[in-house]
Design an enzyme around this catalytic site. Structure first.
Site, PDB file in Angstrom:
ATOM      1  N   ASP A  36     173.700  76.261 -40.669  1.00 47.15           N
ATOM      2  CA  ASP A  36     173.740  74.812 -40.492  1.00 47.15           C
ATOM      3  C   ASP A  36     173.822  74.146 -41.855  1.00 47.15           C
ATOM      4  OD1 ASP A  36     173.545  74.939 -37.748  1.00 47.15           O
ATOM      5  OD2 ASP A  36     171.395  74.549 -37.683  1.00 47.15           O
ATOM      6  N   LYS A  67     176.551  70.457 -38.831  1.00 45.13           N
ATOM      7  CA  LYS A  67     176.919  69.197 -38.202  1.00 45.13           C
ATOM      8  C   LYS A  67     176.113  68.083 -38.863  1.00 45.13           C
ATOM      9  CE  LYS A  67     177.526  71.626 -33.874  1.00 45.13           C
ATOM     10  NZ  LYS A  67     176.946  71.968 -32.614  1.00 45.13           N
TER      11      LYS A  67
END
Length: 179
Positions: free
Chosen positions: A40, A67
């Site tokens: 991530d 994200k």
């Protein structure tokens, strides 16, 4: 008859609340032995610098699937396919997630996708950053003694910010009103 696929292992690892020294011992071990790390958008490069450090190559291949608000460059379905593809090459794949894989994360979806095709996986919980809010440092400092009198309980919740901010009104849980 199609040839059987021999998979490696995918470890869904929680990175903890953002400091490299707060990852679990098992999580650090897997990260250091990983061939591939699918990660991530994390706040610490120090953690990623350890990726694959104990392998013969001395470095894992990093795949950024992070994200952020309004930007999801790699859809969840593609993340699942990356994990399966890398595991099919008999690699140790670490899916490094902020906090804990299952607290506000998509760990369940990833585990389901892996199980559906028979990829072996393990889950290594992380200390979620939400729990860090209840630490002594966040509750007025640490002076050698627990400060239990500050709060007897805490509440975790999930929220979303909308374009038009409205007043937030929390209702007490029935039977749990402050005395």
């Amino acid at each position: 008859m199609p040839e059987a696929v021999s998979y490696g292992l995918v470890a869904l690892v929680g990175a903890g609340p953002g400091r490299a020294d707060l990852i679990t011992v098992r999580g650090r071990y897997l990260l250091e032995h990983a061939d591939v790390v699918v990660h991530d958008r994390l706040d610490t490069e120090e953690l990623l610098a350890r990726a694959g450090s104990a392998t013969p190559a001395g470095r894992a291949r990093l795949v950024n699937v992070g994200k952020q608000a309004g930007a999801h460059p790699v859809p969840q379905g593609e993340i699942n396919r990356i994990l399966i593809r890398e595991a099919a090459a008999a690699r140790l794949v670490v899916r490094l997630k902020g906090g804990d894989p299952y607290v506000f994360g998509r760990g369940g979806e990833e585990a389901s996708a892996l199980a559906e095709v028979g990829v072996p996986f393990e889950v290594v919980s992380g200390v979620t950053s939400a729990l860090e809010a209840f630490s002594p440092a966040a509750c007025g400092g640490w002076h050698g003694q627990p400060r239990r009198h500050l709060a007897r309980r805490g509440r975790l919740g999930r929220g979303r910010v909308r374009r038009r901010v409205q007043e937030l009104r929390l209702r007490p849980v029935p039977g749990r009103e402050h005395r």
